[in-house]
Design an enzyme around this catalytic site. Sequence first.
Site, PDB file in Angstrom:
ATOM      1  N   HIS A   1      43.972  40.534  49.449  1.00 56.91           N
ATOM      2  CA  HIS A   1      42.596  40.432  48.942  1.00 56.91           C
ATOM      3  C   HIS A   1      41.688  39.960  50.077  1.00 56.91           C
ATOM      4  CE1 HIS A   1      39.637  40.519  45.834  1.00 56.91           C
ATOM      5  NE2 HIS A   1      39.520  39.211  45.661  1.00 56.91           N
TER       6      HIS A   1
ATOM      7  N   HIS B   1      41.600  36.057  37.288  1.00 56.32           N
ATOM      8  CA  HIS B   1      41.612  35.195  38.477  1.00 56.32           C
ATOM      9  C   HIS B   1      42.482  33.975  38.197  1.00 56.32           C
ATOM     10  CE1 HIS B   1      38.028  37.671  39.033  1.00 56.32           C
ATOM     11  NE2 HIS B   1      38.173  37.443  40.326  1.00 56.32           N
TER      12      HIS B   1
ATOM     13  N   ASP C   1      43.359  37.525  41.004  1.00 52.15           N
ATOM     14  CA  ASP C   1      42.706  37.518  42.314  1.00 52.15           C
ATOM     15  C   ASP C   1      42.378  36.106  42.792  1.00 52.15           C
ATOM     16  OD1 ASP C   1      42.775  40.215  41.977  1.00 52.15           O
ATOM     17  OD2 ASP C   1      40.630  40.547  42.352  1.00 52.15           O
TER      18      ASP C   1
HETATM   19 NI    NI Z   1      38.022  38.130  44.638  1.00 47.13          NI
END
Ligand code: NI
Length: 428
Positions: free
Chosen positions: A290, A381, A239
Site C-alpha cells: 500500500h 482499515h 488497509d
Molecule cells: Ni490507505
Amino acid sequence: MKRGRGILALALLVFLCLNGVVVAEAENVDVMEKWANYGALRRDENSYLRPDDFILREEAAKALSTIILYEAGPNDGGVPAFTDVDVSSPYYESIITVASTGVMNGISADTFGIGELLTREQTAVIMYRVFVSQLNIDLRSSFSDLWQASSWAGGAISVLAGNRIINGYSDGSFKPHNTIKRIEFITILDRLMPEPHKIVVNVPSPADFPDFDRTDPNQAPADPYAHLVGKKLIALTFDDGPHGTLTPRLLDALDAGGIKVTFFLTGANVAAYPSIAKRAADEGHQLANHSYSHKSLTSFTNEGIQNDINYASYIIENATGVRPTVLRPPFGSNNARVRSAVGMPLIMWSIDPQDWSGKSSDTIYSHITSRARDGDIILMHDIVQASIIAVPRIIEKLKQDGFVFVTIDELIAVRGGAQAGELYYSFR
Ligand code: NI
C-alpha cells in the site's frame, strides 16, 4: 571387410537409437546356444535362434518348463482348459507345466495366449515366481514409468531390477508393456540360473508380492485451488496497517473466525511494527503493498512512484520474508502513468463502507453484508476500531450466506489471473 562391418554395426546402432530402441539387455548369443542345447529354445527350420525376434508366450512357457521339476502346483488337478491350446500342440506339455505350477497364467480364464508376444512386465513376474527364493526382496530399483506397470507386476520388476537381473533403459524408464526379445528373455533367465537344470518351484501368492510406488511423477500436482472452484468467494482487505494494538485484535478475530484476509500495508507502518506484520504472514494472511509513504502516487515522478512502491516491498519482505505481489494505490488514486510504473496488478475494491469516516460498527456491518456478492473485494482499515469490532459478525453472517473467505492471491488464482498495470475491482 571388418571395417565395413563396423560401419554397418554403427549405422544400425544409430538407427536403433534414433528410433528410441535402446536395447535393455546386453546381448550374448552364446547364452542362447547354451539354452538351446539344453532344450529350452527351439531353433527354426534353418537352425537359427532368431535372437532379435520377440518371444511368444508359448516359447517362454517352453523355456521355463525345461527347468521346472513338476510335481504338484497350486493349479494342479484343475489343469486349465485353455481353448487355444490343442493337445496336439508341440507346446502342450510345456504350457500345462507352467500353468499347473502357477508360473504362467492365461491371458484370461480360458485363453493362454498362443501366438501372443510376452511383455517385459510379464517376464518380470514369471521370473519372480520361479526364482523368488534366491532374490533379495529388500533390494529394489525404481523407474520413471514404473507407475505404468500393472498392479501385479510393479513389485516384481522393482525387485528383479534391484537384484540386477533385469535392466531398464538408458533414459531411466522400464517400458513394462513393451515386448521382449528372445535373447533378452534368455539372458534374464541365464542370470538367475547360469547352469540350466531342473528346480522345484514354489510360486508365492499374489498377496506376498512386494508393493511398489504407483504415483505418477509426471502428473501435474493437484490444483491447490480446486476446493475454491465453483464457490461463492469473497475477500476482506484491510488497509493502512499495521496498527500497534488494533491489528493484533483483528488477527485474533480472524483466527477465531478461521479465515484469511489480505493486508495492504504501508511500508512506514511495517517499519514501526515489523513483528505484527510478521505475525499476520505467519498466520496465513496475504501481505500486499500500500506504498511506503501513503501519498497519492499521481503526485510522484515515475521514478518516485517506483521508489515508494519498491521501498515498501523491501521493508515488508525484510520484516516478514514475504514480498508483496499486488498493490493498492493509496486512496485508490492512479492514472496511466502510475499503472505503468508500479509493476504489479492494482487491486481496488467493490464494496467500501467508508469505515474511516466515523461510521458505527453496525453501519459497517450492514453496508457490507447487504451488498456482498460472489467475487467482491471489501475495503476496510485495520486502523479503524469500528471495523475491528464489526469483523466477527461480518464473518459469521457471510459464512451463513454461503461465502468462502479468500485472499486476493486465491481470488486471482481461481478467477483467471491478474496482469501488472491493470486495475481490478472484483473477480466475478
Ligand atoms: Ni490507505
